[in-house]
Design an enzyme around this catalytic site. Structure first.
Site, PDB file in Angstrom:
ATOM      1  N   LYS A 109      -7.932  18.397  33.279  1.00  0.00           N
ATOM      2  CA  LYS A 109      -8.036  19.139  34.541  1.00  0.00           C
ATOM      3  C   LYS A 109      -7.753  20.619  34.310  1.00  0.00           C
ATOM      4  CE  LYS A 109      -3.385  17.571  35.574  1.00  0.00           C
ATOM      5  NZ  LYS A 109      -2.443  18.173  36.463  1.00  0.00           N
TER       6      LYS A 109
ATOM      7  N   ARG B  94       4.726  13.466  46.121  1.00  0.00           N
ATOM      8  CA  ARG B  94       3.583  14.365  46.205  1.00  0.00           C
ATOM      9  C   ARG B  94       2.386  13.505  46.620  1.00  0.00           C
ATOM     10  NH1 ARG B  94       2.036  17.684  40.818  1.00  0.00           N
ATOM     11  NH2 ARG B  94       1.226  15.622  40.293  1.00  0.00           N
TER      12      ARG B  94
ATOM     13  N   TYR C 138       4.139  52.220  34.559  1.00  0.00           N
ATOM     14  CA  TYR C 138       4.398  52.247  36.006  1.00  0.00           C
ATOM     15  C   TYR C 138       5.892  52.204  36.268  1.00  0.00           C
ATOM     16  CZ  TYR C 138      -0.511  51.422  37.023  1.00  0.00           C
ATOM     17  OH  TYR C 138      -1.873  51.539  37.132  1.00  0.00           O
TER      18      TYR C 138
ATOM     19  N   MET D  29      -2.400  45.898  34.533  1.00  0.00           N
ATOM     20  CA  MET D  29      -3.544  44.991  34.677  1.00  0.00           C
ATOM     21  C   MET D  29      -4.277  44.778  33.347  1.00  0.00           C
ATOM     22  SD  MET D  29      -6.847  45.324  37.179  1.00  0.00           S
ATOM     23  CE  MET D  29      -5.889  45.361  38.680  1.00  0.00           C
TER      24      MET D  29
HETATM   25  C1  LIG Z   1      -1.107  12.490  37.360  1.00  0.00           C
HETATM   26  C2  LIG Z   1      -0.821  13.244  36.105  1.00  0.00           C
HETATM   27  N1  LIG Z   1      -0.669  12.574  34.959  1.00  0.00           N
HETATM   28  C3  LIG Z   1      -0.404  13.191  33.793  1.00  0.00           C
HETATM   29  C4  LIG Z   1      -0.252  14.573  33.740  1.00  0.00           C
HETATM   30  C5  LIG Z   1       0.068  15.226  32.417  1.00  0.00           C
HETATM   31  O1  LIG Z   1       1.323  15.843  32.450  1.00  0.00           O
HETATM   32  P1  LIG Z   1       1.828  16.662  31.181  1.00  0.00           P
HETATM   33  O2  LIG Z   1       0.928  17.853  31.088  1.00  0.00           O
HETATM   34  O3  LIG Z   1       3.218  17.052  31.516  1.00  0.00           O
HETATM   35  O4  LIG Z   1       1.697  15.769  30.019  1.00  0.00           O
HETATM   36  C6  LIG Z   1      -0.398  15.307  34.915  1.00  0.00           C
HETATM   37  C7  LIG Z   1      -0.217  16.757  34.884  1.00  0.00           C
HETATM   38  O5  LIG Z   1       0.265  17.387  35.749  1.00  0.00           O
HETATM   39  C8  LIG Z   1      -0.686  14.628  36.132  1.00  0.00           C
HETATM   40  O6  LIG Z   1      -0.839  15.295  37.282  1.00  0.00           O
END
Ligand SMILES: Cc1ncc(COP(=O)(O)O)c(C=O)c1O
Length: 361
Positions: A35, A130, A255, A303
């Protein structure tokens, strides 16, 4: 080619880190986290290198579709699931697996009869608070999915650890104690472990582990580096000196005159700034490697530029290579100086920075 930032992506380090996951969790299948553009490392090229993984996961349907369109054939899990019919049909069309974490998502599946049922993961909230069904409602949700004709048999169960970055925190054991009876009762295949779980809680490994940050070479634990865990950094962010100036005692640099020269001194200007993803909150003293040797950041991050103290490197010249993090300088060190975590540093690298596949010279 001019002077400016480049992020080198070391694919052999990715492969090494995947092996490290397999070594730590030898009896589990591995779902790699891709992701957020593979934590800023370039989702498609990372996916191509990690084809040996048993599955891949992204947060949103659009990311999964992007992987399929790039020719990735591995199982792909959508961690946030789908929120309307259009997304469900896209998921079906592209053979994506869905996490189901709230009642509305069960409703969407119940309302649509699919020619090919879709594989689902039930997300249970064991303390992260969450996403996910509370433990008390998980069995009902599991049964509802099991009875839904659009859902493939053998719904799997996952939960997410909230405090796995702290090896001493009892919360992880508490979460494990909550999920285990549910897995026993249903007989479902389960997944709990993120990087912290993989490295520190073997009892969290189950059938599937879900590594993210460790694949990219950082430690998930406070106060430790990837190297401490046997990992190799995947991203090395580099740039160049684009000016070397000498200022007098009492001169202010940058700055707000964020640095006052304590004596006559050479100051280097590096072509990297918050517009590239270098953290604006990095404090004076944050290390930068200049020709392989550490020099401290001085003044505020701009920047497009940062300034560094060259008193220990008086021979430095425009064009010299600078490493901001990666090989030789752990991202965790920079994150600590900037009050953040390496996850955010990696994800924050902007598209102005060229991603180069390979290791820096
Ligand atoms: C549902 C889920 N599983 C696994 C992970 C992997 O976590 P990490 O990057 O701490 O290994 C994440 C990352 O946020 C996650 O949201």
């Amino acid at each position: 080619m001019g002077l400016g930032p480049q992020a080198f992506i070391d694919h052999s380090a990715l492969e090494h880190n995947l092996q490290r996951v397999r070594q730590a969790a030898p009896n589990s299948r591995v779902m790699v986290m891709l992701k957020a553009n593979a934590y800023g490392h370039g989702m498609v090229s990372v996916a191509n290198t990690l084809q040996d993984a048993d599955a891949m996961a992204v947060a949103r349907v659009g990311e999964g579709v992007q992987l399929r369109k790039a020719g990735i054939t591995s199982p792909i899990v959508i961690l946030e699931g789908c929120f309307d019919q259009e997304e469900l049909l896209q998921a079906v069309q592209h053979n994506l697996e869905l996490v189901v974490h709230e009642q509305g998502q069960i409703g969407i599946l119940q309302q649509h009869t699919l020619a090919n049922p879709i594989a689902c993961w039930l997300k249970v909230d064991t303390g992260m608070h969450r996403l996910g069904f509370p433990v008390s409602r998980a069995i009902d949700a599991y049964n509802a999915l099991g009875q839904c004709s659009s859902v493939a048999p053998d719904v799997r169960i996952m939960t997410h650890l909230s405090n796995a970055d702290d090896s001493n925190d009892p919360e992880t054991d508490h979460q494990l104690r909550l999920i285990k009876p549910l897995l026993e009762q249903t007989g479902a295949i389960g997944s709990i472990a993120n990087s912290g779980g993989i490295l520190n809680w073997p009892e969290s490994h189950l059938e599937w582990v879900r590594p993210g940050i460790m694949l990219y070479g950082s430690s998930p634990f406070n106060g430790r580096n990837g190297e401490d865990e046997g990992l190799r950094p995947v991203m090395t962010l580099q740039s160049n000196l684009i000016a070397v100036n000498t200022y007098s005692k009492g001169d202010g640099v940058g700055y707000g005159k964020g640095w006052i020269c304590p004596e006559e001194m050479p100051v280097g200007v590096v072509a990297i700034g918050y517009g590239d993803g270098y953290p604006r909150h990095a404090i004076p003293g944050t290390p930068v490697l200049l020709n392989g040797k550490p020099v401290p950041l001085i003044g505020r991050v701009s920047m497009d530029m940062i300034t560094v103290d060259l008193r220990t490197q008086p021979d430095a010249v425009t064009g010299d290579r600078v490493t901001l993090w990666g090989r030789g300088l752990p991202a965790e060190t920079i994150a600590k100086h900037a009050g953040t975590i390496s996850y955010e540093l990696f994800c924050g690298v902007t598209n102005r920075v060229e991603l180069i596949q390979g290791r820096p010279e």
